[in-house]
Design an enzyme around this catalytic site. Structure first.
Site, PDB file in Angstrom:
ATOM      1  N   ASP A   1      81.888  65.196 -10.286  1.00 53.31           N
ATOM      2  CA  ASP A   1      81.059  64.039 -10.592  1.00 53.31           C
ATOM      3  C   ASP A   1      80.008  64.433 -11.630  1.00 53.31           C
ATOM      4  OD1 ASP A   1      80.450  61.169  -9.624  1.00 53.31           O
ATOM      5  OD2 ASP A   1      78.476  62.117  -9.657  1.00 53.31           O
ATOM      6  N   ILE A   2      79.827  63.578 -12.636  1.00 55.22           N
ATOM      7  CA  ILE A   2      78.818  63.842 -13.661  1.00 55.22           C
ATOM      8  C   ILE A   2      77.443  63.546 -13.078  1.00 55.22           C
ATOM      9  CG2 ILE A   2      77.996  63.284 -15.974  1.00 55.22           C
ATOM     10  CD1 ILE A   2      80.804  62.399 -16.689  1.00 55.22           C
TER      11      ILE A   2
ATOM     12  N   GLU B   1      82.305  57.774 -13.104  1.00 58.38           N
ATOM     13  CA  GLU B   1      82.060  59.080 -13.702  1.00 58.38           C
ATOM     14  C   GLU B   1      82.624  60.212 -12.853  1.00 58.38           C
ATOM     15  OE1 GLU B   1      78.261  58.082 -11.345  1.00 58.38           O
ATOM     16  OE2 GLU B   1      79.861  57.029 -12.427  1.00 58.38           O
TER      17      GLU B   1
END
Length: 329
Positions: free
Chosen positions: A184-185, A228
């Site tokens: 996950d960003i 994301e």
């Protein structure tokens, strides 16, 4: 012609197609090489075992297989191609002697889509190979429309959902572990709010490409899981191998230095959770759920980290960018 390397403007260029020739007689391999090498990339193997090893590092677009290869080796190779979900669409053309019925039957039983006869006619070989490569190219393009995320160019959630169950069954059946990385960003909503969604899309594409570039084996793949978040599937990988890949991904994105003023790390970073099918320590949760839980453990611990369970939890901290080590906590 991997799906991930096709683009919307792809033309019918077959010049980089890989042909794997499997024959226990080197002279036969040389004959085919002389005919095809000017137009294609020709790989070679002199046994079924050697061919299976080649498949681990180089996914061919077509296989030319000698029907006289020992039955066991031939069958094992054909089964490998049919059973491995990433190899299932590789066409196999058998090379046989002059129209012997039992040999032709062996071709169809083995999963071949066509055959050519010895002595090999160069023109016939070229035309058969071109025809089946063209068909595969068109099939890959159709699959691209169904299974590729339009923004990032990596596989989409639909591909992941369809293939994960097959990979899980294979891991359990063959006792070859498969690792899952949930990525996950960090602080991505803040990035979008500050820099705009257009810049956010550019960041998503860059991160996706960095993840894909960090996967060194052709059977590893990355999917956009949603928003994301990405998921990486690593066949034949235990938790220690997963840690190495996860850290390579984390460092690659951190070292890209995509400025993110809203992040305490100052750049775009990712948090990663990992698990495997056979080494999962929590039988109540699916490994994907487990990897997702450890992803959030990484976030709670400060982000820009890898969190993985192996007897104890292992964490790779942002403070270790220079040393690239894994610390037990």
């Amino acid at each position: 012609m991997p799906l991930s390397q096709l683009n919307d403007n792809a033309e019918l260029d077959l010049s980089q197609s890989k042909i794997l020739v499997v024959d226990d007689q080197p002279i036969n391999i040389q004959t085919i090489y002389n005919i095809l090498s000017e137009e294609y990339v020709v790989l070679a193997a002199t046994s079924g075992e050697e061919a299976i090893e080649v498949l681990k590092d180089n996914l061919p677009d077509l296989i030319l297989l000698d029907v006289f290869l020992p039955n066991k080796a031939r069958n094992e190779l054909c089964q490998c191609v049919k059973q491995r979900l990433e190899l299932g669409n590789i066409p196999i053309i058998f090379v046989i002697s002059m129209h012997q019925p039992e040999e032709e039957d062996a071709c169809w039983q083995g999963g071949g889509i066509d055959f050519i006869t010895k002595p090999i006619s160069p023109l016939t070989l070229k035309n058969r190979v071109k025809s089946h490569l063209t068909l595969k190219f068109q099939t890959d393009m159709l699959q691209k429309l169904v299974f590729i995320d339009g923004l990032t160019g990596v596989f989409n959630r639909r591909y992941f959902d369809i293939h994960l169950n097959k990979q899980e069954n294979k891991s359990i059946r063959c006792r070859n572990d498969t690792a899952i990385l949930m990525i996950d960003i960090d602080y991505f909503k803040l990035f979008n709010d500050h820099y705009s969604h257009i810049k956010g899309d550019e960041a998503l594409k860059t991160v996706a490409e960095l993840i894909r570039s960090a996967l060194l084996r052709p059977l590893d793949f990355v999917c956009r899981y949603g928003g994301e978040e990405f998921v990486v599937v690593l066949p034949d990988t235990n938790i220690f191998g997963a840690l190495k890949v996860a850290e390579r991904i984390r460092k690659s994105i951190y070292n890209k230095k995509i400025v993110h003023v809203c992040s305490p790390h100052h750049f775009v970073t990712v948090s990663i959770g990992a698990s495997t099918f056979l080494e999962s320590i929590d039988e109540k949760h699916h490994p994907v759920e487990e990897a997702d839980r450890y992803l959030y453990e990484a976030k709670k611990a400060g982000r820009n980290q890898v969190y993985c369970p192996v007897e104890h939890f292992y964490k790779t901290s942002r403070k270790q960018d220079e040393t690239n080590t894994i610390k037990s906590i």
